[in-house]
Design a protein around this motif. Structure first.
Motif, PDB file in Angstrom:
ATOM      1  N   ARG A 146      -1.492  -9.938  -9.406  1.00  0.00           N
ATOM      2  CA  ARG A 146      -1.932  -8.444  -9.045  1.00  0.00           C
ATOM      3  C   ARG A 146      -3.328  -8.115  -9.228  1.00  0.00           C
ATOM      4  O   ARG A 146      -3.677  -8.509 -10.017  1.00  0.00           O
ATOM      5  CB  ARG A 146      -0.788  -7.690  -9.930  1.00  0.00           C
ATOM      6  CG  ARG A 146       0.520  -7.554  -9.721  1.00  0.00           C
ATOM      7  CD  ARG A 146       1.173  -6.577 -10.749  1.00  0.00           C
ATOM      8  NE  ARG A 146       2.675  -6.530 -10.225  1.00  0.00           N
ATOM      9  CZ  ARG A 146       3.613  -5.849 -10.769  1.00  0.00           C
ATOM     10  NH1 ARG A 146       3.151  -4.784 -11.485  1.00  0.00           N
ATOM     11  NH2 ARG A 146       4.819  -5.873 -10.308  1.00  0.00           N
ATOM     12  N   ALA A 147      -3.912  -7.295  -8.144  1.00  0.00           N
ATOM     13  CA  ALA A 147      -5.155  -6.608  -8.105  1.00  0.00           C
ATOM     14  C   ALA A 147      -4.920  -5.470  -7.587  1.00  0.00           C
ATOM     15  O   ALA A 147      -5.386  -5.224  -6.393  1.00  0.00           O
ATOM     16  CB  ALA A 147      -5.860  -7.826  -7.038  1.00  0.00           C
ATOM     17  N   VAL A 150      -3.049  -6.096  -2.087  1.00  0.00           N
ATOM     18  CA  VAL A 150      -2.733  -7.129  -0.928  1.00  0.00           C
ATOM     19  C   VAL A 150      -2.480  -8.536  -1.526  1.00  0.00           C
ATOM     20  O   VAL A 150      -2.237  -9.448  -0.747  1.00  0.00           O
ATOM     21  CB  VAL A 150      -3.792  -7.051   0.129  1.00  0.00           C
ATOM     22  CG1 VAL A 150      -3.998  -5.801   0.629  1.00  0.00           C
ATOM     23  CG2 VAL A 150      -5.203  -7.727  -0.429  1.00  0.00           C
ATOM     24  N   THR A 151      -2.536  -8.712  -2.761  1.00  0.00           N
ATOM     25  CA  THR A 151      -2.315 -10.036  -3.316  1.00  0.00           C
ATOM     26  C   THR A 151      -1.007 -10.397  -4.116  1.00  0.00           C
ATOM     27  O   THR A 151      -0.668 -11.382  -4.463  1.00  0.00           O
ATOM     28  CB  THR A 151      -3.469 -10.520  -4.166  1.00  0.00           C
ATOM     29  OG1 THR A 151      -3.621  -9.635  -5.308  1.00  0.00           O
ATOM     30  CG2 THR A 151      -4.950 -10.418  -3.169  1.00  0.00           C
ATOM     31  N   THR A 165     -12.068  -7.659   5.218  1.00  0.00           N
ATOM     32  CA  THR A 165     -11.610  -8.461   6.107  1.00  0.00           C
ATOM     33  C   THR A 165     -10.196  -8.724   6.120  1.00  0.00           C
ATOM     34  O   THR A 165      -9.554  -8.585   4.886  1.00  0.00           O
ATOM     35  CB  THR A 165     -12.248  -9.519   6.350  1.00  0.00           C
ATOM     36  OG1 THR A 165     -12.249 -10.430   5.261  1.00  0.00           O
ATOM     37  CG2 THR A 165     -13.968  -9.368   6.563  1.00  0.00           C
ATOM     38  N   GLY A 166      -9.492  -9.172   7.271  1.00  0.00           N
ATOM     39  CA  GLY A 166      -8.118  -9.682   7.280  1.00  0.00           C
ATOM     40  C   GLY A 166      -7.236  -8.689   6.863  1.00  0.00           C
ATOM     41  O   GLY A 166      -7.259  -7.371   7.293  1.00  0.00           O
ATOM     42  N   PHE A 167      -6.382  -9.212   6.100  1.00  0.00           N
ATOM     43  CA  PHE A 167      -4.993  -8.299   5.498  1.00  0.00           C
ATOM     44  C   PHE A 167      -5.450  -7.170   4.938  1.00  0.00           C
ATOM     45  O   PHE A 167      -5.212  -6.097   4.965  1.00  0.00           O
ATOM     46  CB  PHE A 167      -3.855  -9.107   4.868  1.00  0.00           C
ATOM     47  CG  PHE A 167      -2.736  -8.284   4.619  1.00  0.00           C
ATOM     48  CD1 PHE A 167      -2.034  -7.877   5.633  1.00  0.00           C
ATOM     49  CD2 PHE A 167      -2.474  -7.753   3.392  1.00  0.00           C
ATOM     50  CE1 PHE A 167      -0.966  -6.912   5.494  1.00  0.00           C
ATOM     51  CE2 PHE A 167      -1.337  -6.577   3.183  1.00  0.00           C
ATOM     52  CZ  PHE A 167      -0.480  -6.369   4.405  1.00  0.00           C
ATOM     53  N   GLY A 205       0.802  -1.213  -0.110  1.00  0.00           N
ATOM     54  CA  GLY A 205      -0.164   0.089  -0.042  1.00  0.00           C
ATOM     55  C   GLY A 205       0.907   1.125  -0.034  1.00  0.00           C
ATOM     56  O   GLY A 205       2.060   1.222   0.419  1.00  0.00           O
ATOM     57  N   LEU A 206       0.281   2.512  -0.564  1.00  0.00           N
ATOM     58  CA  LEU A 206       1.012   3.362  -0.571  1.00  0.00           C
ATOM     59  C   LEU A 206       0.008   4.624  -0.476  1.00  0.00           C
ATOM     60  O   LEU A 206      -1.188   4.622  -1.616  1.00  0.00           O
ATOM     61  CB  LEU A 206       2.057   3.643  -1.924  1.00  0.00           C
ATOM     62  CG  LEU A 206       2.973   4.641  -1.934  1.00  0.00           C
ATOM     63  CD1 LEU A 206       4.027   4.779  -0.752  1.00  0.00           C
ATOM     64  CD2 LEU A 206       3.606   4.930  -3.359  1.00  0.00           C
ATOM     65  N   ALA A 207       0.094   5.546   0.219  1.00  0.00           N
ATOM     66  CA  ALA A 207      -0.817   6.882   0.408  1.00  0.00           C
ATOM     67  C   ALA A 207      -0.260   8.200  -0.127  1.00  0.00           C
ATOM     68  O   ALA A 207       0.921   8.269  -0.299  1.00  0.00           O
ATOM     69  CB  ALA A 207      -0.989   6.967   1.614  1.00  0.00           C
TER      70      ALA A 207
END
Length: 166
Positions: free
Chosen positions: A69-70, A62-63, A126-128, A45-47
């Motif tokens: 890649r998603a 996250v995958t 949910t989760g990660f 992630g990157l903001a």
């Protein structure tokens, strides 16, 4: 596309809240550059503020480390609901490298945002995925992982981080 410079803590921009993105803004180039930067840094992630863009945008995937890649681009994200159940775990941050912190967050959230086409999206995470989205949303509000720690843990982790920079 371009790779952007990732700001490092304690850059003051990492402690500032971001402005909403104006409706109709074309952020496609910025979003692709942020994704390229995130992948190159081996992040999930990157903001915006992490690359000096003080607007409410973040990207995450996250995958991809598991093979597929998603990429997701979230503009003006908000949490609509958060579970009372907490989930803990170690979190790293591209702006605070090599200083993971144990952070407790809601295990599940319902988040809403605009995509690059200006369409509102809403999803239960949910989760990660929930953890990552909350971490990136924190950045848009000027919050870093150190801010989730008690005074003693924060002081210890900050000192270790500063020592590692030498």
């Amino acid at each position: 596309m371009a790779q952007l410079e990732i700001l490092r803590w304690p850059d003051p921009r990492l402690q500032q809240s971001c402005a909403p993105v104006a409706e109709g803004s074309d952020l496609s180039t910025l979003a692709q550059d942020m994704l390229d930067t995130m992948y190159a840094a081996y992040g999930r992630g990157l903001a915006g503020p992490q690359v000096g863009v003080m607007q409410r945008i973040f990207v995450m995937d996250v995958t991809w480390k598991e093979g597929t890649r998603a990429p997701q681009v979230l503009i003006n994200p908000e949490i609509l609901e958060a579970s009372d159940q907490l989930a803990g775990g170690e979190e790293g941050c591209l702006s605070i490298p090599n200083a993971p912190a144990e952070v407790q967050r809601p295990a599940e959230v319902v988040m809403t945002w605009f995509d690059l086409q200006g369409q509102r999206q809403t999803r239960r995470m949910t989760g990660f995925e929930a953890k990552c989205a909350q971490h990136e949303l924190d950045h848009l509000n000027g919050v870093v992982i150190f801010d989730h720690l008690g005074q003693d843990d924060r002081a210890r982790l900050e000192a270790a981080y500063q020592e590692a920079l030498k």
